[in-house]
Design a protein around this motif. Structure first.
Motif, PDB file in Angstrom:
ATOM      1  N   CYS A  26       0.849  -1.188   0.000  1.00 18.27           N
ATOM      2  CA  CYS A  26       0.000   0.000   0.000  1.00 18.27           C
ATOM      3  C   CYS A  26       0.889   1.245   0.000  1.00 18.27           C
ATOM      4  O   CYS A  26       1.857   1.328   0.744  1.00 18.27           O
ATOM      5  CB  CYS A  26      -0.912   0.014   1.232  1.00 18.27           C
ATOM      6  N   ARG A  65       0.187   4.139   1.040  1.00 18.67           N
ATOM      7  CA  ARG A  65      -0.009   4.967   2.234  1.00 18.67           C
ATOM      8  C   ARG A  65       0.591   4.348   3.485  1.00 18.67           C
ATOM      9  O   ARG A  65       1.320   4.984   4.216  1.00 18.67           O
ATOM     10  CB  ARG A  65      -1.502   5.196   2.465  1.00 18.67           C
ATOM     11  N   CYS A  66       0.252   3.080   3.753  1.00 20.11           N
ATOM     12  CA  CYS A  66       0.679   2.510   5.040  1.00 20.11           C
ATOM     13  C   CYS A  66       1.602   1.311   4.879  1.00 20.11           C
ATOM     14  O   CYS A  66       1.945   0.669   5.874  1.00 20.11           O
ATOM     15  CB  CYS A  66      -0.533   2.160   5.895  1.00 20.11           C
ATOM     16  N   CYS A  73      -5.903  -2.665   0.228  1.00 19.25           N
ATOM     17  CA  CYS A  73      -5.136  -2.586   1.465  1.00 19.25           C
ATOM     18  C   CYS A  73      -6.025  -2.987   2.641  1.00 19.25           C
ATOM     19  O   CYS A  73      -7.107  -2.427   2.819  1.00 19.25           O
ATOM     20  CB  CYS A  73      -4.607  -1.167   1.672  1.00 19.25           C
ATOM     21  N   CYS A 106      -6.041   0.472   5.424  1.00 21.98           N
ATOM     22  CA  CYS A 106      -6.717   1.751   5.170  1.00 21.98           C
ATOM     23  C   CYS A 106      -7.796   1.640   4.103  1.00 21.98           C
ATOM     24  O   CYS A 106      -8.563   2.578   3.894  1.00 21.98           O
ATOM     25  CB  CYS A 106      -5.700   2.822   4.774  1.00 21.98           C
TER      26      CYS A 106
HETATM   27 ZN   LIG Z   1      -3.110   1.183   3.306  1.00 20.86          ZN
END
Ligand SMILES: [Zn+2]
Length: 67
Positions: free
Chosen positions: A3, A5-6, A47, A50
């Motif tokens: 992912c 983002r995370c 993901c 998130c």
């Molecule tokens: Zn994520």
């Protein structure tokens, strides 16, 4: 795939846009010219943390139109 983002490991799922559940695909076609439609399947990554989803064309070159 991670992912963006995370950084969690994403899993694949079927991306459906309607109740038929045939799955998503990309389509492309030149305007005004008699030519067969160009199609590529799509893989959807999800993901688990998130919920971010990413769509990847399986065969991007197939959908790209020649100039
Ligand atoms: Zn994520």
């Amino acid at each position: 795939m991670e992912c963006l983002r995370c950084k969690a490991e994403m899993f694949t799922a079927k991306f459906c846009a309607d109740a038929v559940r045939t799955g998503a695909y990309l389509s492309n076609k030149k305007k005004g010219i008699f030519e067969s439609e160009r199609i590529s399947g799509v893989t959807c990554y999800v993901c688990p943390v998130c919920g971010h989803i990413e769509l990847i064309a399986n065969e991007p070159q197939k959908v790209k139109l020649d100039r």
